[in-house]
Structure formats: structure tokens, C-alpha cells
Design a protein around this motif. Structure first.
Motif, short mmCIF file in Angstrom:
data_model
loop_
_atom_site.label_atom_id
_atom_site.label_comp_id
_atom_site.label_asym_id
_atom_site.label_seq_id
_atom_site.Cartn_x
_atom_site.Cartn_y
_atom_site.Cartn_z
N GLY A 1 0.82 -1.21 0.00
CA GLY A 1 0.00 0.00 0.00
C GLY A 1 0.85 1.26 0.00
O GLY A 1 0.56 2.22 -0.72
N ARG A 2 1.91 1.24 0.77
CA ARG A 2 2.81 2.40 0.81
C ARG A 2 3.51 2.61 -0.53
O ARG A 2 3.70 3.75 -0.97
N ALA B 1 1.08 4.11 -2.91
CA ALA B 1 0.89 5.52 -2.58
C ALA B 1 2.05 6.36 -3.10
O ALA B 1 1.85 7.45 -3.66
N ALA C 1 -5.32 4.69 -6.42
CA ALA C 1 -6.00 5.01 -5.16
C ALA C 1 -6.74 3.80 -4.61
O ALA C 1 -6.68 3.51 -3.41
N VAL D 1 -4.20 1.33 -3.23
CA VAL D 1 -3.66 1.79 -1.93
C VAL D 1 -4.64 1.41 -0.82
O VAL D 1 -4.26 0.75 0.15
N ARG D 2 -5.88 1.82 -0.98
CA ARG D 2 -6.90 1.54 0.03
C ARG D 2 -7.07 0.03 0.23
O ARG D 2 -7.12 -0.45 1.36
N PHE E 1 -4.15 -1.42 2.26
CA PHE E 1 -4.22 -1.05 3.68
C PHE E 1 -5.37 -1.77 4.38
O PHE E 1 -5.23 -2.21 5.52
N ASP F 1 -1.95 4.02 8.59
CA ASP F 1 -1.86 4.23 7.14
C ASP F 1 -3.25 4.32 6.51
O ASP F 1 -3.48 5.17 5.65
N TYR G 1 -4.89 7.55 4.67
CA TYR G 1 -5.32 7.43 3.28
C TYR G 1 -6.51 8.32 3.04
O TYR G 1 -6.63 9.07 2.14
#
Length: 131
Positions: A85-86, A89, A104, A107-108, A111, A127, A131
């Protein structure tokens, strides 16, 4: 007897991933990298740490590749999901608007997976909240 000799030679040649992880945690990245690269095909921890190294060096694209491999090889790893996820991002920060929209959700999703896999992971929860 020959088989025992062959096994002992193979065991001797296996990269010491535990030593590489210790070197990584001690910030001796140049020492850790070659060991992790040698172990990348055999030890599921190696792609996770190689991805983290790529993030430290600012190469989000390469980090994503390693971390996707880490998630694939250890799907129940909250750490691998959180770091993926990081990486997504970081990649999104330098991407165009269209690519940012695509990243996006990734990423979500990463996490959320990290939190679902380990509800006690404070970093993953932080995190996700950021977000």
C-alpha cells in the motif's frame, strides 16, 4: 552417502536471510541487498525486504514489483500488504491523474487487507486512516 554430501553443499550455499534481515534492520542496506537478491526465489521474506529497499532508494515502480511478489508468496502477511500500500501511494504521488485514480483503489485495498489480516497492526490502521 553422495546424497548427504550434496545436501550439505546445497545447505551451505543457501543465503542467510535472517542475517540479511538483521543487516536491513541495522540499516546496513548494501550488506543486505545481495543476500536478499540471492534468496528472492526461495525465501518469501526476501521480496518484502527488497521492496522496502527500493522504497528507501526512491524507486516506487520497482518496489511495487517486489512487494506484489511478496503479497503473492505470503498472502496472509499484513506487513507485505501494508508495504505494498505504501509503495502504491508513493507511485501515485508521481503519476498522472488517470493513473492516480487507478492506484487510489489499490492503496486503500492493500491497507484494508493489512488491517483485516492483523487488526492489532497500529501502523496499518494509521496508514488506512491517513489514506
Amino acid at each position: 552417502m553422495r546424497m548427504l554430501a550434496l545436501l550439505s553443499v546445497l545447505a551451505f550455499q543457501q543465503p542467510d536471510v535472517d542475517a540479511a534481515v538483521r543487516a536491513f534492520e541495522a540499516r546496513r542496506y548494501a550488506e543486505a541487498r545481495p543476500i536478499l537478491e540471492a534468496a528472492a526465489r526461495t525465501d518469501p521474506r526476501a521480496p518484502l525486504y527488497l521492496g522496502r529497499l527500493e522504497l528507501l532508494e526512491g524507486d516506487a515502480g520497482s518496489a511495487v514489483k517486489w512487494l506484489e511478489q511478496a503479497v503473492q508468496r505470503a498472502p496472509a502477511s499484513a506487513d507485505a500488504q501494508r508495504w505494498l500500500g505504501r509503495a502504491y501511494a508513493r507511485q501515485a504521488r508521481r503519476a498522472g491523474r488517470l493513473k492516480q485514480a487507478s492506484l487510489a483503489g489499490r492503496v486503500r485495498g492493500a491497507f484494508e487487507s493489512a488491517v483485516r489480516l492483523d487488526p492489532t497492526d497500529v501502523e496499518a490502521r494509521r496508514d488506512l486512516m491517513q489514506y
